[in-house]
Scaffold this motif. Structure first.
Motif, PDB file in Angstrom:
ATOM      1  N   ARG A 152      26.955 -24.578  -6.365  1.00 56.70           N
ATOM      2  CA  ARG A 152      27.187 -23.129  -6.398  1.00 56.70           C
ATOM      3  C   ARG A 152      27.673 -22.698  -7.773  1.00 56.70           C
ATOM      4  O   ARG A 152      27.248 -21.672  -8.300  1.00 56.70           O
ATOM      5  N   ILE A 153      28.573 -23.466  -8.366  1.00 55.47           N
ATOM      6  CA  ILE A 153      29.083 -23.116  -9.694  1.00 55.47           C
ATOM      7  C   ILE A 153      27.961 -23.198 -10.728  1.00 55.47           C
ATOM      8  O   ILE A 153      27.840 -22.330 -11.607  1.00 55.47           O
ATOM      9  N   ARG A 181      25.784 -20.185 -10.382  1.00 57.80           N
ATOM     10  CA  ARG A 181      26.451 -18.981 -10.873  1.00 57.80           C
ATOM     11  C   ARG A 181      26.453 -18.930 -12.391  1.00 57.80           C
ATOM     12  O   ARG A 181      26.419 -17.853 -12.990  1.00 57.80           O
ATOM     13  N   GLN A 182      26.519 -20.080 -13.031  1.00 56.02           N
ATOM     14  CA  GLN A 182      26.526 -20.138 -14.494  1.00 56.02           C
ATOM     15  C   GLN A 182      25.124 -20.148 -15.093  1.00 56.02           C
ATOM     16  O   GLN A 182      24.973 -20.317 -16.300  1.00 56.02           O
ATOM     17  N   GLU A 186      20.722 -23.593 -12.945  1.00 60.02           N
ATOM     18  CA  GLU A 186      20.079 -24.094 -11.729  1.00 60.02           C
ATOM     19  C   GLU A 186      19.235 -25.332 -11.997  1.00 60.02           C
ATOM     20  O   GLU A 186      18.997 -26.150 -11.100  1.00 60.02           O
ATOM     21  N   GLU A 202      26.858 -19.310   2.508  1.00 63.73           N
ATOM     22  CA  GLU A 202      27.571 -19.473   1.243  1.00 63.73           C
ATOM     23  C   GLU A 202      27.160 -20.744   0.508  1.00 63.73           C
ATOM     24  O   GLU A 202      27.646 -21.000  -0.599  1.00 63.73           O
TER      25      GLU A 202
END
Length: 516
Positions: A20-21, A24-25, A28, A139
């Motif tokens: 996930r981090i 978000r950054q 991918e 999530e």
């Protein structure tokens, strides 16, 4: 009414959070390749977690990184963030309180939830468990959930049971737990190995053993992780297992939602003053004083602006709190306007009411802690320092610089007569020429910076010996004198050495300080 404890287990929590981090950054790409999370150990990096691509190549948690790269040389490894994982798990536990009155963190990858009186609000136990799995799945976290009448049974069913098992009747626990492996008892590795050697591979096989035999075999193991009988009693509800709910500590906060967006600094300063007044009332009710304040401003376009200040000592003076932000508001770009403001005391300490005097009002002037706060706000914390005593009897080493607001050492540790020392010391003692005519060697006249001074009063000496553990053996002792010249000026001079002390020639004289 039986209790309903829900165990929420995240089998791949660490790697899910890392993915996930990375997404978000904007990274991918690295989640689409085999990746590992590792921790440095005495025997080299060890694998904590592996993504599905890495697991397909044979990498598993607990392996050495070197062994995994023997299977897949191009596999990528990243450092684990155990502290970040724990903080995220705590936040998830607090968020899980939407399903029950209290939650807690259970180990490194699981949560416990008390749903004894709230399951019916979500359509029953099965519907609530399905909702929990669905929400965490949205999530990006894979979750396995189970519900039982105690925490141990819920943990065993979530980790080793089927799909969303529900056991609400204590009498049904033995039948539900019997097929589970002995690892569901939450035992340590040594005890699991011993049970395997004894042929006890499931909880049902362990329950079939006479209780006296288990008690005799494990009588010396008092730790719950090493005693299967103790764990078995917890799973069946025979003994109580203490649980510590996670309670969210909400810091004192003042909030304002504005009817009209604010564009100009004077109006914003007025809003900050109102927030400081509201926050001061909250702090006073809790008998607290703020040490660190965070001001958050939200613009109409959704962007957030944050400013923080730190205080030298606890305070809840609204004028002082608001004044600290005066210079922090000048560079704020309001854009189309600011429509929400929040002032939070993220760090607060106990602060009781105090009255300075009974016979008159508080004196004028700025108290020292407030002055330090203003200087730090204007100049920066690195540019403001205070003096504190240090454990040394040499004048030039008896004080040290400490950060503004830091707790100074206790003055009782040092045996120094501060009243007899001058307030102003020279950076370095300056040599002077002394004429002394008395038999005991008291100075009568000295020359300093080209000017002759007649000494009319002398007090001393105060003898200071060298610090032998820090200085050379040839260092001479000092005899300090407090003197006054004919014009009333007072000085602090010393004689460096004694005649015939064997550490040099005649003693030298120096001027070290000036009295007010």
């Amino acid at each position: 009414m039986n209790r309903a404890i829900v165990s929420i287990w995240f089998p791949t929590f660490a790697i899910d959070r890392w993915s996930r981090i990375s997404a978000r950054q904007g990274e991918e790409a690295r989640t689409l390749a085999p990746a590992l999370l590792v921790t440095e150990t005495a025997h080299g990096p060890a694998i904590d977690a592996a993504n599905p691509l890495a697991r397909a190549l044979g990498a598993e948690a607990g392996m050495r990184l070197a062994d995994a790269r023997m299977l897949a040389p191009g596999i990528a490894a990243f450092p684990s963030d155990h502290e970040g994982d724990h903080r995220t798990l705590e936040k998830m536990a607090l968020a899980a309180q939407r399903w029950g009155p209290w939650t807690m963190v259970d180990g490194q990858d699981a949560l416990l939830l008390d749903a004894s009186s709230s399951a019916h609000l979500f359509g029953g136990e099965a519907a609530m468990l399905a909702d929990i799995e669905h929400r965490y799945g949205m999530e990006g976290y894979g979750a396995r959930v189970a519900l039982a009448t105690n925490a141990g049974a819920a943990w065993a069913l979530s980790h080793h049971g089927g799909e969303r098992p529900v056991v609400t009747d204590p009498a049904a626990l033995p039948a539900a737990l019997a097929p589970l492996p002995a690892a569901a008892l939450r035992l340590n590795a040594d005890t699991r190995l011993l049970l395997s050697r004894l042929g006890l591979k499931t909880i049902g096989e362990l329950m079939a053993v006479p209780r006296e035999s288990l008690a005799r075999r494990f009588r010396n193991r008092r730790s719950p992780e090493a005693n299967p009988l103790h764990r078995l009693d917890q799973l069946l509800g025979r003994t109580h297992e203490p649980l510590v709910p996670l309670i969210e500590e909400v810091p004192p906060t003042a909030d304002r939602r504005l009817l009209e967006p604010v564009l100009h600094a004077p109006l914003l300063a007025r809003i900050v003053a109102d927030l400081a007044l509201d926050l001061a009332r909250t702090l006073e009710a809790a008998r607290l004083g703020a040490r660190r304040l965070v001001l958050r401003l939200w613009r109409v376009d959704g962007d957030a602006i944050e400013r923080a200040v730190e205080l030298a000592s606890p305070s809840r003076d609204p004028d002082h709190l608001a004044r600290l932000f005066d210079e922090r508001l000048d560079d704020i770009e309001a854009g189309f306007g600011i429509d929400q403001a929040r002032l939070t005391a993220v760090w607060a300490e106990p602060l009781d009411q105090a009255q300075d005097r009974l016979d008159r009002e508080r004196g004028k002037g700025t108290p020292l802690p407030m002055l330090i706060d203003r200087l730090v706000t204007r100049l920066g914390k690195a540019n403001v320092a205070c003096l504190a005593p240090r454990q040394s009897h040499l004048p030039e080493r008896s004080q040290q610089r400490i950060a503004a607001g830091a707790e100074p050492p206790s003055r009782a540790q040092y045996d120094l007569d501060i009243a007899c020392r001058p307030l102003k010391l020279l950076d370095r003692p300056e040599a002077i020429s002394v004429i002394y005519l008395t038999p005991d060697g008291l100075p009568r006249r000295f020359r300093w910076r080209g000017t002759m001074h007649d000494i009319v009063k002398v007090e001393g000496p105060e003898r200071i010996s060298p610090e032998w553990w820090r200085q050379r053996s040839s260092t001479r002792l000092r005899d300090y004198y407090r003197i006054e010249d004919g014009e009333g000026r007072r000085y602090w001079i010393f004689r460096n050495g004694l005649v015939g002390d064997g550490r040099g020639g005649l003693p030298d004289w120096y001027l070290h300080g000036l009295f007010a």
